[in-house]
Design a protein around this motif. Sequence first.
Motif, PDB file in Angstrom:
ATOM      1  N   SER A  25       8.179  -7.360   5.224  1.00 13.67           N
ATOM      2  CA  SER A  25       7.558  -6.726   6.390  1.00 13.67           C
ATOM      3  C   SER A  25       6.805  -5.468   6.012  1.00 13.67           C
ATOM      4  CB  SER A  25       8.635  -6.388   7.423  1.00 13.67           C
ATOM      5  OG  SER A  25       9.522  -5.410   6.928  1.00 13.67           O
ATOM      6  N   LEU A  26       7.248  -4.758   4.960  1.00  9.54           N
ATOM      7  CA  LEU A  26       6.603  -3.490   4.599  1.00  9.54           C
ATOM      8  C   LEU A  26       5.173  -3.699   4.137  1.00  9.54           C
ATOM      9  CD1 LEU A  26       9.421  -1.449   2.804  1.00  9.54           C
ATOM     10  CD2 LEU A  26       8.621  -1.303   5.156  1.00  9.54           C
ATOM     11  N   HIS A  27       4.894  -4.839   3.497  1.00  7.26           N
ATOM     12  CA  HIS A  27       3.522  -5.106   3.057  1.00  7.26           C
ATOM     13  C   HIS A  27       2.577  -5.160   4.271  1.00  7.26           C
ATOM     14  CE1 HIS A  27       4.305  -5.725  -1.189  1.00  7.26           C
ATOM     15  NE2 HIS A  27       5.386  -6.426  -0.860  1.00  7.26           N
ATOM     16  N   ASN A  28       3.034  -5.772   5.352  1.00 10.93           N
ATOM     17  CA  ASN A  28       2.212  -5.793   6.575  1.00 10.93           C
ATOM     18  C   ASN A  28       2.228  -4.441   7.284  1.00 10.93           C
ATOM     19  OD1 ASN A  28       1.564  -8.535   6.297  1.00 10.93           O
ATOM     20  ND2 ASN A  28       3.473  -9.155   7.271  1.00 10.93           N
ATOM     21  N   ALA A  29       3.365  -3.739   7.175  1.00 11.41           N
ATOM     22  CA  ALA A  29       3.501  -2.458   7.873  1.00 11.41           C
ATOM     23  C   ALA A  29       2.520  -1.417   7.331  1.00 11.41           C
ATOM     24  CB  ALA A  29       4.935  -1.946   7.746  1.00 11.41           C
ATOM     25  N   VAL A  30       2.203  -1.481   6.024  1.00 13.16           N
ATOM     26  CA  VAL A  30       1.251  -0.520   5.452  1.00 13.16           C
ATOM     27  C   VAL A  30      -0.091  -0.617   6.181  1.00 13.16           C
ATOM     28  CG1 VAL A  30      -0.121   0.017   3.416  1.00 13.16           C
ATOM     29  CG2 VAL A  30       2.316  -0.422   3.182  1.00 13.16           C
ATOM     30  N   GLY A  31      -0.584  -1.847   6.337  1.00 13.13           N
ATOM     31  CA  GLY A  31      -1.861  -2.031   7.031  1.00 13.13           C
ATOM     32  C   GLY A  31      -1.796  -1.590   8.471  1.00 13.13           C
ATOM     33  N   LEU A  32      -0.662  -1.863   9.141  1.00 11.56           N
ATOM     34  CA  LEU A  32      -0.542  -1.464  10.543  1.00 11.56           C
ATOM     35  C   LEU A  32      -0.465   0.045  10.704  1.00 11.56           C
ATOM     36  CD1 LEU A  32       1.896  -4.224  11.840  1.00 11.56           C
ATOM     37  CD2 LEU A  32      -0.542  -3.979  12.303  1.00 11.56           C
ATOM     38  N   ALA A  33       0.168   0.728   9.738  1.00 12.04           N
ATOM     39  CA  ALA A  33       0.210   2.195   9.798  1.00 12.04           C
ATOM     40  C   ALA A  33      -1.201   2.767   9.700  1.00 12.04           C
ATOM     41  CB  ALA A  33       1.087   2.736   8.671  1.00 12.04           C
ATOM     42  N   PHE A  34      -2.025   2.180   8.837  1.00 12.37           N
ATOM     43  CA  PHE A  34      -3.428   2.607   8.750  1.00 12.37           C
ATOM     44  C   PHE A  34      -4.150   2.338  10.073  1.00 12.37           C
ATOM     45  CE2 PHE A  34      -3.610   3.153   4.111  1.00 12.37           C
ATOM     46  CZ  PHE A  34      -4.493   4.218   4.066  1.00 12.37           C
ATOM     47  N   VAL A  35      -3.889   1.171  10.662  1.00 13.57           N
ATOM     48  CA  VAL A  35      -4.531   0.833  11.934  1.00 13.57           C
ATOM     49  C   VAL A  35      -4.184   1.872  12.999  1.00 13.57           C
ATOM     50  CG1 VAL A  35      -4.547  -0.827  13.834  1.00 13.57           C
ATOM     51  CG2 VAL A  35      -4.682  -1.638  11.479  1.00 13.57           C
TER      52      VAL A  35
END
Length: 274
Positions: free
Chosen positions: A196-206
């Motif tokens: 989940s953290l791999h996707n969370a990085v992109g969402l934090a940027f979003v």
Amino acid sequence: MATRLRISRVRLRIYQVALLVAVLVAWHLLTVPGLLPNFYFDRPNRAAFFFGEPLKVADRIVDWFVSGEIYGHLWITLVETMLAFAIGSVAGLLIGLWLGLSEMASAILDPYIKAANSMPRVVLAPIFAVWFGLGMWSKVALGVTLVFFIVFFNVYQGVREVSPTILANARMLGANRRQLLTAIYLPSATSWVFASLHNAVGLAFVGAVVGEYLGSARGVGYLILQAEATFDINTVFAGIAVLTAFALVLDGIVGIVERRLMTWQPRMAETDRT
């Protein structure tokens, strides 16, 4: 076998770089005015107006870093992203563990968790701006709402999918609740957490960029907004490229930490040999 794997990785990188170069060359050929006949637009410069030109985008990025103009904006966006990523991940991990281990609390909160997850959370940005102002914390709050649920559901699922047989055997051997948590539940949830953290990085940027986009005086999202206001599409693409590069760097750091902590997990090559 090791030599063959090294060659495979080299070839893989060559193919990946070749694909990127091919995309950039195609972008350049299709958008430089007058270089190719127009396929869709009635004017030769329309494609460049809508899609930018890669050489000008690269020139803008170099100018940002050489002049130092972007460092302050990039620092703000990175801090907002890292805070949203850290707070959202820790909150998702803790609450996911709690609800995964407590059937009663899970049953009570289930409809509220699903309702909150179904909400289009980007619309919360104006509310966070009212609550926290137009500074950094309204962007962090939006990023936390995006990161939290993806980590929460993965941890929750990881805890719930622990084998009952393993739990029964551990209890039969005398394991207490703390030992079950540290030796069974947490290792079981770890692989789900890193997925989940791999996707969370992109969402934090979003979260950070959308917040800056809706109301801010600093940050890469603010730069992109300013460029859009003047129809400077090359600067818009330059901002997107810079954000993408730093998101990949953060994702790579998560991958390094994952490999360090998941040494017990068999690698794909080892799995294939078995």
